[in-house]
Design an enzyme around this catalytic site. Sequence first.
Site, PDB file in Angstrom:
ATOM      1  N   ARG A 106      -6.451  22.169  37.207  1.00  0.00           N
ATOM      2  CA  ARG A 106      -6.395  20.719  36.971  1.00  0.00           C
ATOM      3  C   ARG A 106      -7.526  19.987  37.680  1.00  0.00           C
ATOM      4  O   ARG A 106      -7.873  18.884  37.314  1.00  0.00           O
ATOM      5  CB  ARG A 106      -5.041  20.154  37.438  1.00  0.00           C
ATOM      6  CG  ARG A 106      -3.915  20.479  36.493  1.00  0.00           C
ATOM      7  CD  ARG A 106      -2.615  19.854  36.948  1.00  0.00           C
ATOM      8  NE  ARG A 106      -2.103  20.465  38.167  1.00  0.00           N
ATOM      9  CZ  ARG A 106      -0.951  20.113  38.749  1.00  0.00           C
ATOM     10  NH1 ARG A 106      -0.220  19.151  38.219  1.00  0.00           N
ATOM     11  NH2 ARG A 106      -0.536  20.718  39.837  1.00  0.00           N
ATOM     12  N   GLN A 107      -8.076  20.609  38.714  1.00  0.00           N
ATOM     13  CA  GLN A 107      -9.160  19.950  39.452  1.00  0.00           C
ATOM     14  C   GLN A 107     -10.505  20.349  38.848  1.00  0.00           C
ATOM     15  O   GLN A 107     -11.329  21.008  39.477  1.00  0.00           O
ATOM     16  CB  GLN A 107      -9.079  20.322  40.932  1.00  0.00           C
ATOM     17  CG  GLN A 107      -7.805  19.798  41.579  1.00  0.00           C
ATOM     18  CD  GLN A 107      -7.782  20.047  43.073  1.00  0.00           C
ATOM     19  OE1 GLN A 107      -8.800  19.932  43.752  1.00  0.00           O
ATOM     20  NE2 GLN A 107      -6.619  20.395  43.596  1.00  0.00           N
ATOM     21  N   LYS A 202      -0.976   8.350  29.449  1.00  0.00           N
ATOM     22  CA  LYS A 202      -0.247   8.286  30.721  1.00  0.00           C
ATOM     23  C   LYS A 202      -1.173   7.888  31.862  1.00  0.00           C
ATOM     24  O   LYS A 202      -2.385   8.112  31.807  1.00  0.00           O
ATOM     25  CB  LYS A 202       0.436   9.636  30.990  1.00  0.00           C
ATOM     26  CG  LYS A 202      -0.218  10.539  32.008  1.00  0.00           C
ATOM     27  CD  LYS A 202       0.517  11.842  32.249  1.00  0.00           C
ATOM     28  CE  LYS A 202      -0.345  12.754  33.127  1.00  0.00           C
ATOM     29  NZ  LYS A 202       0.124  14.130  33.209  1.00  0.00           N
ATOM     30  N   ARG A 204      -1.288   8.459  36.020  1.00  0.00           N
ATOM     31  CA  ARG A 204      -0.635   9.123  37.155  1.00  0.00           C
ATOM     32  C   ARG A 204      -0.673   8.224  38.373  1.00  0.00           C
ATOM     33  O   ARG A 204      -1.725   7.766  38.796  1.00  0.00           O
ATOM     34  CB  ARG A 204      -1.326  10.468  37.454  1.00  0.00           C
ATOM     35  CG  ARG A 204      -0.663  11.236  38.595  1.00  0.00           C
ATOM     36  CD  ARG A 204      -1.136  12.669  38.693  1.00  0.00           C
ATOM     37  NE  ARG A 204      -0.609  13.540  37.648  1.00  0.00           N
ATOM     38  CZ  ARG A 204       0.637  14.014  37.617  1.00  0.00           C
ATOM     39  NH1 ARG A 204       1.498  13.666  38.556  1.00  0.00           N
ATOM     40  NH2 ARG A 204       1.026  14.801  36.637  1.00  0.00           N
ATOM     41  N   THR A 233       6.317  18.946  38.419  1.00  0.00           N
ATOM     42  CA  THR A 233       7.502  18.204  38.879  1.00  0.00           C
ATOM     43  C   THR A 233       8.345  17.670  37.728  1.00  0.00           C
ATOM     44  O   THR A 233       9.435  17.150  37.957  1.00  0.00           O
ATOM     45  CB  THR A 233       7.080  16.996  39.730  1.00  0.00           C
ATOM     46  OG1 THR A 233       6.383  16.056  38.885  1.00  0.00           O
ATOM     47  CG2 THR A 233       6.188  17.413  40.879  1.00  0.00           C
ATOM     48  N   GLY A 235       7.477  15.072  35.963  1.00  0.00           N
ATOM     49  CA  GLY A 235       7.224  13.634  35.808  1.00  0.00           C
ATOM     50  C   GLY A 235       6.572  13.286  34.469  1.00  0.00           C
ATOM     51  O   GLY A 235       6.935  12.290  33.828  1.00  0.00           O
ATOM     52  N   THR A 236       5.632  14.099  34.047  1.00  0.00           N
ATOM     53  CA  THR A 236       4.921  13.819  32.794  1.00  0.00           C
ATOM     54  C   THR A 236       5.872  13.890  31.599  1.00  0.00           C
ATOM     55  O   THR A 236       5.858  13.019  30.719  1.00  0.00           O
ATOM     56  CB  THR A 236       3.766  14.841  32.629  1.00  0.00           C
ATOM     57  OG1 THR A 236       2.868  14.687  33.739  1.00  0.00           O
ATOM     58  CG2 THR A 236       3.025  14.663  31.318  1.00  0.00           C
TER      59      THR A 236
HETATM   60  C1  R5P Z   1      -1.834  17.456  33.756  1.00  0.00           C
HETATM   61  O1  R5P Z   1      -2.653  16.843  33.112  1.00  0.00           O
HETATM   62  C2  R5P Z   1      -1.054  18.606  33.214  1.00  0.00           C
HETATM   63  O2  R5P Z   1      -1.406  18.940  31.918  1.00  0.00           O
HETATM   64  C3  R5P Z   1       0.437  18.343  33.264  1.00  0.00           C
HETATM   65  O3  R5P Z   1       0.738  17.281  32.391  1.00  0.00           O
HETATM   66  C4  R5P Z   1       0.880  17.967  34.640  1.00  0.00           C
HETATM   67  O4  R5P Z   1       0.244  18.764  35.595  1.00  0.00           O
HETATM   68  C5  R5P Z   1       2.344  18.133  34.780  1.00  0.00           C
HETATM   69  O5  R5P Z   1       2.712  17.808  36.080  1.00  0.00           O
HETATM   70  P1  R5P Z   1       4.100  17.117  36.337  1.00  0.00           P
HETATM   71  O6  R5P Z   1       5.153  17.970  35.688  1.00  0.00           O
HETATM   72  O7  R5P Z   1       4.223  17.086  37.831  1.00  0.00           O
HETATM   73  O8  R5P Z   1       4.023  15.744  35.759  1.00  0.00           O
END
Ligand code: R5P
Length: 312
Positions: A106-107, A202, A204, A233, A235-236
């Site tokens: 992701r980074q 979205k 963050r 987590t 959240g998304t």
């Molecule tokens: C980020 O862009 C990834 O594709 C996922 O949407 C994200 O890492 C999911 O993380 P979380 O479940 O904590 O929202």
Amino acid sequence: MATALFENGGAIVNLRIVTARASTTLGASVAATLACDLTACDIRPFPDGELRPVVGDVGGEDVFVIESTGPPVHEHLVELMLLLDACRRGGAERVTAVVPYLGYARQDRRDRDGEALGARVIVDALVGAGAQRLIVVDPHTTSVEAMCSVPVEMLTAVPVLAGALAATTPDDAVVVAPDLGAVKLAERYAAVLGRPVVIVRKHRLSGDTVRAEELVGDVDGRTGVIVDDMISTGGTIEAAARILRAHGAEAGMVATSHGLLVGGATQRLTAAGIARVLVTDTVTSGEGAGSVVEVHSIAHVVAEAIGRLHSR
Ligand code: R5P
């Protein structure tokens, strides 16, 4: 599939599979699919937490080290690097890092001054430790390949998960990308399922909190199937489910390649009305058992790639 052999300068080079603690079950399934014994690997931790892996004889062989870098991320990363180095120093003919879930992907960009380019640091570390090739499954970013100085084989869980969804996906369903980064992935699901794509924009707010700002596409009265590369987590997915409902859609099904499911994600998804979460076995989460989470193995996908690359 029988263990493939290839010749290098007249010498037979055997396939060897080494698997470590993050991927014990998946590694065993891959080895069984390839009819290849697992090469012994003993991880001996020191009392202070240092790891000391010892691998069996891999001299002159084509070695595939299978280890995802899910939680505990740093322990698994270091373990993988030590194993790659052990294989290289053990005289392996070729060493491939099979990292079904590649953490830190992701980074892949720096959003602000002062940040590191984490994805680049990690792939450089794997290559520095001895990986002559990488195999990954649905990495968060395909730019991993451009960052990496050795060949990268990118596998996908989409046919497995979309195949598992197909029979229960209503005709009126839409495939939902829960953020802009998931649009390409959603298009791949949509192609298999024959349904249109809608997109959530979205924002963050923190590591575990996101806000769904906008929904692009018509969902009123339809069923949303939310797809993403990973759930951490939850959240998304929670935010996507809520905005879908606010626009008159159902949101009960989710598919993701990597179900990390940390920090109470499963309860969070259940509370958000998600009835079914399809994940693969790239990572193992203690949170999933006995819940809405369904695990679909991608061992045959990984095994096919190893067999194919070994015989090249
Ligand atoms: C980020 O862009 C990834 O594709 C996922 O949407 C994200 O890492 C999911 O993380 P979380 O479940 O904590 O929202």
